[in-house]
Design an enzyme around this catalytic site. Sequence first.
Site, PDB file in Angstrom:
ATOM      1  N   GLY A  70       0.801  -1.214   0.000  1.00 27.83           N
ATOM      2  CA  GLY A  70       0.000   0.000   0.000  1.00 27.83           C
ATOM      3  C   GLY A  70       0.838   1.270   0.000  1.00 27.83           C
ATOM      4  N   ASN A 150      -8.192   3.805   8.675  1.00 33.23           N
ATOM      5  CA  ASN A 150      -7.667   2.608   9.336  1.00 33.23           C
ATOM      6  C   ASN A 150      -7.749   2.665  10.852  1.00 33.23           C
ATOM      7  OD1 ASN A 150      -5.692   4.624   8.412  1.00 33.23           O
ATOM      8  ND2 ASN A 150      -4.267   3.498   9.718  1.00 33.23           N
ATOM      9  N   GLN A 178      -7.983  -0.482   3.522  1.00 36.57           N
ATOM     10  CA  GLN A 178      -8.786  -1.098   4.599  1.00 36.57           C
ATOM     11  C   GLN A 178     -10.126  -1.640   4.106  1.00 36.57           C
ATOM     12  OE1 GLN A 178      -7.869  -1.825   7.661  1.00 36.57           O
ATOM     13  NE2 GLN A 178      -5.909  -0.747   7.680  1.00 36.57           N
ATOM     14  N   SER A 198      -3.377  -3.466  -0.554  1.00 39.72           N
ATOM     15  CA  SER A 198      -2.285  -4.129   0.163  1.00 39.72           C
ATOM     16  C   SER A 198      -2.762  -5.505   0.618  1.00 39.72           C
ATOM     17  CB  SER A 198      -1.892  -3.285   1.375  1.00 39.72           C
ATOM     18  OG  SER A 198      -0.968  -3.989   2.162  1.00 39.72           O
ATOM     19  N   ALA A 199      -2.072  -6.568   0.172  1.00 44.27           N
ATOM     20  CA  ALA A 199      -2.576  -7.941   0.383  1.00 44.27           C
ATOM     21  C   ALA A 199      -2.588  -8.372   1.843  1.00 44.27           C
ATOM     22  CB  ALA A 199      -1.731  -8.924  -0.430  1.00 44.27           C
ATOM     23  N   CYS A 327      -2.976   8.315  26.764  1.00 45.86           N
ATOM     24  CA  CYS A 327      -3.624   9.260  27.667  1.00 45.86           C
ATOM     25  C   CYS A 327      -2.546  10.147  28.280  1.00 45.86           C
ATOM     26  CB  CYS A 327      -4.431   8.531  28.728  1.00 45.86           C
ATOM     27  SG  CYS A 327      -3.396   7.644  29.854  1.00 45.86           S
TER      28      CYS A 327
END
Length: 376
Positions: A70, A150, A178, A198-199, A327
């Site tokens: 990708g 994604n 995705q 993208s495989a 966080c």
Amino acid sequence: MNVYLDNAATTSVAPEVVKAMVPVLQESFGNPSSSHMVGRKSRVLIEQSRRRVASHLNCHPSCIYFTSGGTEADNLALRSAVRDLGCTRIITSEAEHSAVIKTAQSLERSEGTALDLARHLSDGKVDLDHLKSLLSKGGKTIVSLMHANNEVAVIQDLNVIGSMCREAGALFHTDTVQTMCHYAFDLQDLPVDFITCSAHKFHGPKGVGFLYIRKGVHLKGQIEGGSQERSVRGGTESTHNIVGLAKAMDLAYADLATHEAHIRALKSQMVQGLTATIPGVRFNANSDSPEELYTVLNVSFPPHAKSGMALFLLDLEGIACSSGSACSSGATLGSHVLRALEFHDPERASLRFSFSRYNTAEEVDFALAAIRRVFS
Ligand code: PLP
């Protein structure tokens, strides 16, 4: 028990894919550019794979250019649009994968390409009024906006955005990494010029993908070398990987509806389990909605003493997921996507759980129990 819920990062290789690839590695080692029989055998495997990929997407095989994945395909689309097609401006978004946003920024620095960022609405959808106003001005433009994000699962309407680009005379690239093999694509119908695959996101091997380039769009490419992939991408083709990609795609599209129903059920089990047991839990960008990417759930946990350690503690419990944002006690700034879409909250930990057809209801129950222990 070990539970893998990080399928948006990568997926396990399907056993049938391994089975298809091994004989290629063992027997079809010839260089596809060689004219002898050994080479021709590899060439046939590659061209058969290209035809199968194209048939799943309803496009001509000559529109499929195999790449290393990708990232390379995203780079190829943007860099070639600027260098070969005369685009002087890129419209994209800060919520794009770094393969797009960093490439656009790099072209801005090295080629002086203008860079405009489309705004988002509060739910993460692209602000179409803003996009329209950006499209109404500027020079020759390529728009690059992803199909599904994604990290937060938000889906953009490719038909609407693509039609706006067509109307404005802009090229349209969309990163479908995705969504490919999770949704059906009909490229005769969809107003796109480039899409990226993208495989390893759909149980294929790592190190292989492709860029779809609409017929009539001619690129010189970005990797100089031999005349492979019609000179767009020099380098000896990875025959076993290409065969693996096509097999993974065959498997996905043969049973798309069954896989989708299974994954949707797991995701809704997770949503219900979290909602019932973690007071104050939220889902970033409505990622719990059936309208958004059904493989991904981005969860914002209420402030908690152990939030900063949640990913690590879940890992100890055997759960693999990924962190969206750290966080306040975390060491990093966290996800650029959550920040761009304004879902980053320093008081709350965000975790991404992403599902595949190989996950089970028992695994989701196991993960829910572990999450409850961490956040109790
Ligand atoms: N685009 C998106 C949306 C992704 O999720 C990824 C992988 O994380 C990529 C591009 C990069 O793909 P690859 O890992 O094949 O280079």
